[in-house]
Structure formats: structure tokens, C-alpha cells
Write an enzyme that holds these catalytic residues in place. Structure first.
Site, short mmCIF file in Angstrom:
data_model
loop_
_atom_site.label_atom_id
_atom_site.label_comp_id
_atom_site.label_asym_id
_atom_site.label_seq_id
_atom_site.Cartn_x
_atom_site.Cartn_y
_atom_site.Cartn_z
CB CYS A 67 52.45 49.81 42.17
SG CYS A 67 52.84 49.00 40.60
CG HIS A 181 49.30 46.47 42.19
ND1 HIS A 181 49.57 47.81 42.00
CD2 HIS A 181 49.03 46.32 43.52
CE1 HIS A 181 49.46 48.44 43.16
NE2 HIS A 181 49.15 47.57 44.09
CG ASP A 199 46.80 47.47 46.81
OD1 ASP A 199 47.53 48.31 46.24
OD2 ASP A 199 45.87 46.88 46.23
#
Length: 238
Positions: A67, A181, A199
């Protein structure tokens, strides 16, 4: 919103919508960008300038630990940082999740370390890799800030496509699965006091609108991989 931005937003929203069928169910309290409500919020958002350059360069992370690299690649391209040379692209190549690891970036966080325990990047490592690309970076741990300070800083930067704000949060704190995250913010809607998280785990969750309080609380969580410090947010510009 001018016509070109509207067209770009519609095109990207359609792309997000087409991927939504593959994602996990959303928890209560968040709103998908691909929903009619979520789309309307984007078009009416008081701060949405960052959405356009980020969505154009949107990247889905290459593996569950990436991420951070996916977000970094998006931001480097959105900031128009000079691209790496390439025989195939005549020096006009784009940053991706591999070539962001220049020698300077590798000295901060080797790519191989991200895919080994404890997996991923802490907010300090993430900020360090961004700074290795000669960017102006400020790392803020949530414990050293507060909701109002974060909200004000984020809104200011979301209105300016020369600055971006990136968040490191605990998924389960907003009802998602499950760990820490990193993703960029794309917009803020004043009427609902929600931020849009773009995201980068597109195969898992779509971009979502999250209440500012819930997002700050999710950042204000302890990261055991970072000496027990809290997660937080990163401001970045050239």
C-alpha cells in the site's frame, strides 16, 4: 467544477464502479465513491482538487504489503516529479511500485524488507522514502495532533494540487479487514464532514467516504512495528 474535470471524474468513477463487484462488503458508516450518494458527494465537495491528479495516476497495490509503494507512485506522478529514464519511453516514463526504489529510497527502506515480517511500511519509513525523492515531507503522528488540526490541514491541502495528504490508519477501526493501511485522501465534503480515501487496495475495497472523527480515531492507533507510536498522516509537496 469545469467540464473537463467533470468528464474525468465520471470516467474514473465508472472504473471504480466496475471493480466494486469484486470487493468485500463495506461496513456501516462508510459510503462508497461508486454509489450514487458517493458520486454526488464528490461533485459537491468543498475540497476536491487533489482527486483529479491522483485519480488519473491511480495505482492498485501489487501485493498485500505494498500500500505504501502504490501510494508513493501515485503521488510522485501526480506531483510531476521527473520520471525515471527509460529506453522504451524516451525518458518520459512513469513511476511505478518498483522504480520508486531509487538508491536513495532503498537506503531508507529496501523494497525486499516490505514483503518480509513485519510487512509493509511504518509511517516514518513511508515519509522517509517520499523525502528520498527530494520532496517536502511532514510526518504527523496522530498522538501529536488532534482532529481539528488534522481536518484543517487536510482541507487546505485537498484544495491545492501542489500538496497532497496521505493517511496511515488501522482498517478494523473503521470496520474493515483488518490491519494497518496507507492511502491518499482525494476530497473533503463539508456537509457530511467526510474525507474520501482513495484506497489503493482496489481488489479489496473501493474508494470510500469516512467521517473525519472515525478516520482520525483510526489513525490514532498504536503501530507495534513503529516502536509503539501511533499512525497518522503525511503532508507532501515538491
Amino acid at each position: 467544477m469545469n467540464r473537463l474535470k467533470f468528464i474525468a471524474a465520471v470516467a474514473v468513477a465508472v472504473g471504480f464502479s466496475s471493480a466494486q463487484a469484486e470487493t468485500l462488503p463495506l461496513p456501516d458508516g462508510v459510503i462508497s465513491l461508486a454509489s450514487p450518494e458517493g458520486g454526488a458527494m464528490l461533485f459537491g465537495a468543498e475540497a476536491n482538487t487533489d482527486y483529479f491528479p491522483l485519480s488519473i495516476h491511480f495505482a492498485t497495490q501489487d501485493n498485500p504489503a505494498y500500500c505504501g509503494p502504490a501510494t508513493i507512485a501515485m503521488v510522485l506522478n501526480a506531483l510531476d516529479v521527473p520520471r525515471p529514464a527509460s529506453d522504451m519511453t524516451l525518458g518520459l516514463g512513469m513511476f511505478d511500485q518498483e522504480n520508486i526504489f531509487t538508491p536513495a529510497a532503498e537506503s531508507v527502506m529496501p523494497a525486499t524488507a516490505i514483503v518480509n515480517p513485519p510487512y509493509g511500511m511504518t509511517i516514518n519509513q513511508f515519509g522517509g522514502v517520499l523525502a528520498a525523492h527530494n520532496l517536502d515531507v511532514e510526518v504527523v503522528h496522530a498522538a501529536d495532533s488532534d482532529l481539528d488540526t488534522f481536518r484543517d490541514a487536510a482541507i487546505t491541502q485537498l484544495k491545492d494540487d501542489d500538496h497532497f495528504i496521505l493517511v496511515n490508519y488501522l482498517r478494523k477501526a473503521i470496520g474493515q479487514e483488518e490491519g494497518g493501511h496507507i492511502s491518499p485522501l482525494g476530497a473533503y465534503d463539508e456537509d457530511t464532514d467526510r474525507f474520501l480515501i482513495l484506497d489503493v487496495t482496489r481488489y479489496k475495497y473501493p474508494p470510500i467516504w469516512v467521517e473525519a472523527t472515525a478516520l482520525f480515531d483510526a489513525m490514532n492507533t498504536t503501530d507495534s512495528a513503529n516502536d509503539g507510536k501511533t499512525r497518522g498522516y503525511v503532508s507532501v509537496s515538491r
